[in-house]
Design a protein around this motif. Structure first.
Motif, mmCIF file in Angstrom:
data_model
loop_
_atom_site.group_PDB
_atom_site.id
_atom_site.type_symbol
_atom_site.label_atom_id
_atom_site.label_comp_id
_atom_site.label_asym_id
_atom_site.label_seq_id
_atom_site.Cartn_x
_atom_site.Cartn_y
_atom_site.Cartn_z
ATOM 1 N N ARG A 211 0.815 -1.222 0.000
ATOM 2 C CA ARG A 211 0.000 0.000 0.000
ATOM 3 C C ARG A 211 0.846 1.269 0.000
ATOM 4 O O ARG A 211 0.544 2.223 -0.703
ATOM 5 N N TRP A 212 1.926 1.295 0.803
ATOM 6 C CA TRP A 212 2.653 2.537 1.038
ATOM 7 C C TRP A 212 3.963 2.664 0.272
ATOM 8 O O TRP A 212 4.532 3.757 0.238
ATOM 9 N N GLU A 213 4.494 1.599 -0.299
ATOM 10 C CA GLU A 213 5.787 1.706 -0.988
ATOM 11 C C GLU A 213 5.702 1.080 -2.371
ATOM 12 O O GLU A 213 6.051 -0.084 -2.563
ATOM 13 N N PRO A 214 5.250 1.848 -3.369
ATOM 14 C CA PRO A 214 5.057 1.296 -4.715
ATOM 15 C C PRO A 214 6.360 0.965 -5.448
ATOM 16 O O PRO A 214 6.331 0.247 -6.439
ATOM 17 N N ARG A 215 7.504 1.446 -4.951
ATOM 18 C CA ARG A 215 8.786 1.141 -5.604
ATOM 19 C C ARG A 215 9.277 -0.265 -5.317
ATOM 20 O O ARG A 215 10.237 -0.726 -5.912
ATOM 21 N N ILE A 216 8.607 -0.956 -4.412
ATOM 22 C CA ILE A 216 9.065 -2.280 -3.985
ATOM 23 C C ILE A 216 8.237 -3.370 -4.646
ATOM 24 O O ILE A 216 7.017 -3.324 -4.680
ATOM 25 N N THR A 217 8.950 -4.384 -5.141
ATOM 26 C CA THR A 217 8.331 -5.639 -5.547
ATOM 27 C C THR A 217 8.743 -6.669 -4.504
ATOM 28 O O THR A 217 9.915 -7.036 -4.410
ATOM 29 N N LEU A 218 7.784 -7.089 -3.692
ATOM 30 C CA LEU A 218 8.095 -8.032 -2.623
ATOM 31 C C LEU A 218 8.340 -9.422 -3.182
ATOM 32 O O LEU A 218 7.557 -9.928 -3.967
ATOM 33 N N ASN A 219 9.445 -10.029 -2.745
ATOM 34 C CA ASN A 219 9.721 -11.413 -3.069
ATOM 35 C C ASN A 219 9.294 -12.335 -1.932
ATOM 36 O O ASN A 219 8.759 -13.406 -2.167
ATOM 37 N N ASP A 220 9.531 -11.877 -0.688
ATOM 38 C CA ASP A 220 9.181 -12.693 0.468
ATOM 39 C C ASP A 220 9.249 -11.830 1.725
ATOM 40 O O ASP A 220 10.008 -10.867 1.790
ATOM 41 N N VAL A 221 8.455 -12.201 2.703
ATOM 42 C CA VAL A 221 8.529 -11.608 4.037
ATOM 43 C C VAL A 221 8.630 -12.762 5.015
ATOM 44 O O VAL A 221 7.792 -13.664 5.015
ATOM 45 N N SER A 222 9.666 -12.750 5.823
ATOM 46 C CA SER A 222 9.890 -13.806 6.801
ATOM 47 C C SER A 222 9.768 -13.225 8.211
ATOM 48 O O SER A 222 10.491 -12.290 8.557
#
Length: 125
Positions: free
Chosen positions: A81-92
């Protein structure tokens, strides 16, 4: 910008002067943005009251794998929602029962990592 300076011997000399705030760019800007998301409680930004993550609700509850899953889902949704520059690969999000903390690693943009720890004292990077 460049400005002229008048000296005692009645000569003008050009000097360079920075009069603006220096902004972060690229990777440092993204990491600062992530830190701001994690360290800001919703309601703290007057003009954007929904910005931030509320980790206080997890600080004094029993640690569990289910809580880690909910924290993971919350991080995913708020970063998207807040950081459009990021493409998330994973959150651990891994509970560390001995230290009474959650170790959080965010993997994004193919090879970048942002690590934080969520403890009773708050968030540490």
């Amino acid at each position: 910008y460049i400005k002229n300076k008048y000296t005692n011997n009645h000569q003008f000399h050009k000097i360079e002067e920075i009069t603006d705030i220096v902004s972060d760019t690229n990777e440092l800007a993204i990491k600062n943005s992530l830190y701001n998301i994690f360290s800001t409680l919703p309601g703290q930004k007057i003009l954007n009251p929904e910005f931030g993550l509320n980790f206080e609700q997890w600080l004094f509850t029993n640690m569990s794998d289910n809580a880690a899953l909910v924290i993971t889902q919350t991080i995913y949704s708020q970063i998207q929602r807040w950081e459009p520059r990021i493409t998330l690969n994973d959150v651990s999000v891994v509970p560390n029962y001995e230290q009474n903390e959650y170790n959080i690693a965010i993997y994004y943009n193919n090879n970048q990592t942002f690590n934080i720890n969520l403890t009773e004292a708050g968030i540490t990077v």
